[in-house]
Design a protein around this motif. Structure first.
Motif, PDB file in Angstrom:
ATOM      1  N   UNK A   1       0.806  -1.216   0.000  1.00  0.00           N
ATOM      2  CA  UNK A   1       0.000   0.000   0.000  1.00  0.00           C
ATOM      3  C   UNK A   1       0.835   1.258   0.000  1.00  0.00           C
ATOM      4  N   UNK A   2       2.080   1.171   0.506  1.00  0.00           N
ATOM      5  CA  UNK A   2       2.967   2.326   0.429  1.00  0.00           C
ATOM      6  C   UNK A   2       3.371   2.559  -1.026  1.00  0.00           C
ATOM      7  N   UNK A   3       3.563   3.826  -1.424  1.00  0.00           N
ATOM      8  CA  UNK A   3       4.050   4.078  -2.785  1.00  0.00           C
ATOM      9  C   UNK A   3       5.346   3.311  -3.057  1.00  0.00           C
ATOM     10  N   UNK A   4       5.375   2.619  -4.182  1.00  0.00           N
ATOM     11  CA  UNK A   4       6.549   1.895  -4.662  1.00  0.00           C
ATOM     12  C   UNK A   4       6.841   0.597  -3.905  1.00  0.00           C
ATOM     13  N   UNK A   5       5.917   0.135  -3.048  1.00  0.00           N
ATOM     14  CA  UNK A   5       6.198  -1.131  -2.357  1.00  0.00           C
ATOM     15  C   UNK A   5       6.242  -2.286  -3.357  1.00  0.00           C
ATOM     16  N   UNK A   6       5.381  -2.261  -4.366  1.00  0.00           N
ATOM     17  CA  UNK A   6       5.425  -3.312  -5.380  1.00  0.00           C
ATOM     18  C   UNK A   6       6.740  -3.274  -6.152  1.00  0.00           C
ATOM     19  N   UNK A   7       7.320  -2.073  -6.285  1.00  0.00           N
ATOM     20  CA  UNK A   7       8.641  -1.971  -6.916  1.00  0.00           C
ATOM     21  C   UNK A   7       9.697  -2.638  -6.040  1.00  0.00           C
ATOM     22  N   UNK A   8       9.566  -2.480  -4.732  1.00  0.00           N
ATOM     23  CA  UNK A   8      10.500  -3.129  -3.813  1.00  0.00           C
ATOM     24  C   UNK A   8      10.366  -4.646  -3.881  1.00  0.00           C
ATOM     25  N   UNK A   9       9.109  -5.130  -3.971  1.00  0.00           N
ATOM     26  CA  UNK A   9       8.908  -6.571  -4.091  1.00  0.00           C
ATOM     27  C   UNK A   9       9.518  -7.089  -5.390  1.00  0.00           C
ATOM     28  N   UNK A  10       9.322  -6.372  -6.483  1.00  0.00           N
ATOM     29  CA  UNK A  10       9.868  -6.815  -7.768  1.00  0.00           C
ATOM     30  C   UNK A  10      11.395  -6.789  -7.745  1.00  0.00           C
TER      31      UNK A  10
ATOM     32  N   UNK B   1       1.323  -9.402  -0.744  1.00  0.00           N
ATOM     33  CA  UNK B   1       2.191  -8.498   0.022  1.00  0.00           C
ATOM     34  C   UNK B   1       3.597  -9.064   0.184  1.00  0.00           C
ATOM     35  N   UNK B   2       3.863 -10.214  -0.428  1.00  0.00           N
ATOM     36  CA  UNK B   2       5.106 -10.942  -0.198  1.00  0.00           C
ATOM     37  C   UNK B   2       5.957 -11.018  -1.460  1.00  0.00           C
ATOM     38  N   UNK B   3       7.190 -11.465  -1.274  1.00  0.00           N
ATOM     39  CA  UNK B   3       8.085 -11.679  -2.398  1.00  0.00           C
ATOM     40  C   UNK B   3       7.662 -12.948  -3.118  1.00  0.00           C
ATOM     41  N   UNK B   4       7.888 -14.086  -2.477  1.00  0.00           N
ATOM     42  CA  UNK B   4       7.480 -15.375  -3.053  1.00  0.00           C
ATOM     43  C   UNK B   4       6.899 -16.269  -1.947  1.00  0.00           C
ATOM     44  N   UNK B   5       5.982 -15.763  -1.182  1.00  0.00           N
ATOM     45  CA  UNK B   5       5.353 -16.532  -0.101  1.00  0.00           C
ATOM     46  C   UNK B   5       3.836 -16.473  -0.304  1.00  0.00           C
ATOM     47  N   UNK B   6       3.258 -17.346  -1.111  1.00  0.00           N
ATOM     48  CA  UNK B   6       1.828 -17.235  -1.433  1.00  0.00           C
ATOM     49  C   UNK B   6       0.942 -17.822  -0.324  1.00  0.00           C
ATOM     50  N   UNK B   7       1.089 -17.277   0.868  1.00  0.00           N
ATOM     51  CA  UNK B   7       0.388 -17.825   2.031  1.00  0.00           C
ATOM     52  C   UNK B   7      -0.651 -16.851   2.578  1.00  0.00           C
TER      53      UNK B   7
END
Length: 665
Positions: A206-215, A383-389
């Motif tokens: 939800x923070x700006x650019x958090x999805x960029x951090x995950x990627x 909300x995770x990197x590679x943890x589909x839980x």
């Protein structure tokens, strides 16, 4: 004559008369059945090797005859179960288990792999706190090593090189992709800023650019795996590497690093349905693959309930029917020994798999139903990197269950599998993905215009296709309601997108304010022509709802919609809803897999299953342009009678036990 006897006796003593060249172990690409053992050695394991014997391993291999086994080398604790010179071991080793396993497997021509923990290494972080990932709170992690620190080059790679020097065939690296979390260490943040140009660091979804951090974190993980895989290949070109769950449902992306095979361990409970899902996620990825069933059920609380062979055979059937290899997991004792009392179940499981190997291994699916696993949609919600839980798979798994328990042969395909080849599939299903890449969405629409059948499920997902649904949409309402076909409705809690059909659009089912059918709100589904094809939509989130409340009414409603969108599937089964179907080709043969799914699989309180009852009689119909020469039931080469009329083969099966294959010649 006597000198000949003496000479022969001398040869026996020297080993020359009986010595046979050991067969070359199969590479993982050609392996079909294996066994996995581990115990995650710790500080308290002070007598490793004490009761492990050559004869124990010899008995296991002689009776079960696996293509490979995997044994413990280092668990998540970071303590090794062999006498390492480059890591941390605390046992007074009675013998070297890894050397013993290698010696005996080599005699049998069986490949040997190790179970070795990767990103997770608790002991390394005790010794080197500076190797830790830093959390968003600024505190060092006591489990996760940093992908931007020296751990991989200072310990992981040297230790795996040391293991390869034993002559071990490869490593199954655990505690890897599913352990990774965003790293807020100075080195990681500096790399993030340099790579992205983003200076304000996000901390949560939800923070700006958090999805960029995950990627950014995802790319860093794949670089890390590629780095250790390449280093090991350079050191020992024949050494084979897999990172547990890499490029599976956990990493829905094209394989872009040099792993040798894909593998993962299934859910300890509900393993058969878990296997059906996970096998379909891995099978299209273009790499050799296998899946591991746990030989016991557990709530991860230390209480183990060993599974009967029939339960494991159901899990195996789901995997091998999609063309993959299969392995089963058993724990080693705390001294690295194996439990011979479990070998009987392993033997029965091995016989089941081997009987089907010729008809299953490396078979390829015949395109029928494509269920979309959207990489874009997944990354949008996780909300995770590679943890589909966090429930990211719930909707997709629910829709898969609805398809499979309606006997529809289904593949799970990601964007990179479907792009450019959609027209091969008579039906494509979009299971509640709220976000799609615009170009991919446009290709889906064009697929329908060209004659394909597209089914969109969910009030959010259908917003991607509003202008082509053949309806006028209204308000979205949330909360509990009822849904279903006339006189068979069920409660559901889901958002509902109200709609009015336009001319030429058909509807299926209804939505109701309450359990009274007089409280009608509107239709549940629509089917509209679109060019040469059609587009269907379900206006509630059925997949997620079905995972929470499995009901006959939801299954029947879904079946009615699919019949409208895809009325003539290649294979149909009548006689039981507890049969899954997979249709493959191998060696120019059509192979129809029938899997009996009776049993209390999804009941979380049921850990072991003995209620797998045969089903039947079944009627199986198969579309075919020509009359087959014969149909055999495999395994066993059992000829069976059939009829052929108007392009339809019809076969009667009196009884289906666990898994049978119709070989259509």
């Amino acid at each position: 004559m006597r000198w000949r006897i003496l000479l022969f006796a001398g040869l026996l003593l020297s080993g020359e008369a009986t010595a046979q060249p050991a067969k070359t172990p199969l590479r993982r690409a050609d392996s079909f059945f294996g066994l996995h053992f581990d115990f995650h050695a710790g500080h308290a394991d002070m007598s490793i090797g004490r009761t492990l014997t050559d004869g124990m391993v010899d008995t296991l291999l002689s009776r079960v005859k696996p293509d490979f086994i995997q044994v413990d080398s280092k668990g998540h604790s970071g303590v090794t179960s062999y006498p390492t010179k480059v890591g941390y071991a605390y046992s007074n080793f009675t013998k070297d288990p890894l050397r013993l396993f290698r010696d005996v497997t080599r005699r049998h021509g069986v490949a040997l792999y190790v179970h070795h923990s990767g990103v997770w290494d608790f002991e390394a972080l005790k010794k080197h706190p500076g190797w830790a990932r830093i959390g968003s709170d600024g505190k060092p992690d006591d489990r996760n090593t940093s992908l931007f620190g020296p751990y991989v080059d200072s310990l992981l790679i040297p230790q795996l090189k040391e293991i390869s020097d034993y002559g071990v065939d490869g490593a199954w690296v655990d505690g890897d992709c599913w352990a990774v979390q965003p790293d807020f260490s100075p080195a990681a943040l500096a790399a993030f800023r340099k790579e992205t140009g983003i200076h304000d660091i996000p901390r949560k979804k939800g923070d700006p650019h958090f999805d960029d951090l995950l990627e950014f974190s995802r790319k860093a993980f794949r670089r890390y795996v590629g780095h250790y895989a390449d280093a090991l290949h350079r050191y020992k070109p024949g050494f084979q590497v897999a990172s547990n769950w890499a490029f599976s449902s956990f990493i829905p992306e094209p394989v872009d690093v040099n792993v040798d095979f894909i593998s993962g361990d299934l859910s300890a409970t509900n393993g058969a349905n878990s296997a059906a899902f996970e096998a379909r996620c891995i099978a299209p990825q273009g790499k050799p693959w296998d899946l591991m069933a746990w030989g016991f059920s557990s709530n991860y609380d230390g209480v183990h309930s060993p599974k009967p062979a029939r339960q494991l055979c159901q899990e195996a059937a789901q995997v091998i029917s999609m063309g993959g290899g299969f392995q089963a997991y058993y724990t080693q004792s705390r001294d690295a020994s194996i439990k011979l009392w479990e070998v009987g179940v392993m033997e029965e499981l091995a016989r089941f798999c081997r009987a089907r190997q010729a008809y299953c291994h490396k078979a390829t699916p015949v395109p029928q139903v494509a269920l979309l696993y959207s990489t874009t949609g997944y990354k949008h919600v996780t909300p995770n990197v590679y943890r589909p839980w966090n429930g990211e798979h719930n909707a997709m798994r629910g829709i898969l269950d609805l398809l499979l328990y309606n006997q529809l042969p289904t593949e799970i395909l990601m964007e990179h599998h479907l792009t450019g080849r959609m027209q091969q599939y008579p039906l494509i299903v979009i299971p509640e993905w709220a976000k799609l890449e615009p170009t991919f969405r446009d290709e889906l629409v064009q697929y329908a215009r060209n004659g394909g059948n597209l089914l969109v499920v969910g009030s959010d997902a259908l917003q991607n296709f509003r202008e082509v649904l053949g309806v006028q949409t209204g308000e979205v309402t949330t909360g509990a309601s009822y849904i279903g076909l006339p006189n068979q409705i069920t409660g559901i809690s889901s958002a509902y997108q109200a709609f009015t059909p336009l001319a030429g659009t058909r509807t299926v089912g209804g939505v109701y304010h309450n359990g009274d059918m007089r409280a009608y709100v509107g239709p549940a589904a629509s089917i509209a022509p679109l060019g040469k094809g059609q587009i269907a939509a379900l206006y509630l989130n059925l997949g997620d709802a079905y995972q929470k409340r499995e009901t006959v009414q939801l299954r029947n409603l879904f079946a009615a919609v699919v019949r409208e969108a895809f009325p003539n599937p290649m294979v149909q089964v009548a006689g039981s809803k507890k049969v899954h179907v997979a249709v493959n080709r191998k060696d120019n043969r059509l192979l129809v897999n029938l899997i009996n799914m009776t049993g209390s699989h999804a009941n979380k309180a049921v850990h072991t299953i003995d209620d797998t009852e045969p089903v039947g009689p079944l009627t199986v119909t198969v579309k075919s342009a020509q009359r087959p020469k014969r149909i055999l039931v495999q395994p066993g080469n059992q000829p069976t009678s059939f009829t052929y009329q108007s392009g339809i083969i019809s076969v009667k099966i009196p009884k289906l036990d666990i898994h049978s294959i119709l070989q259509v010649d």
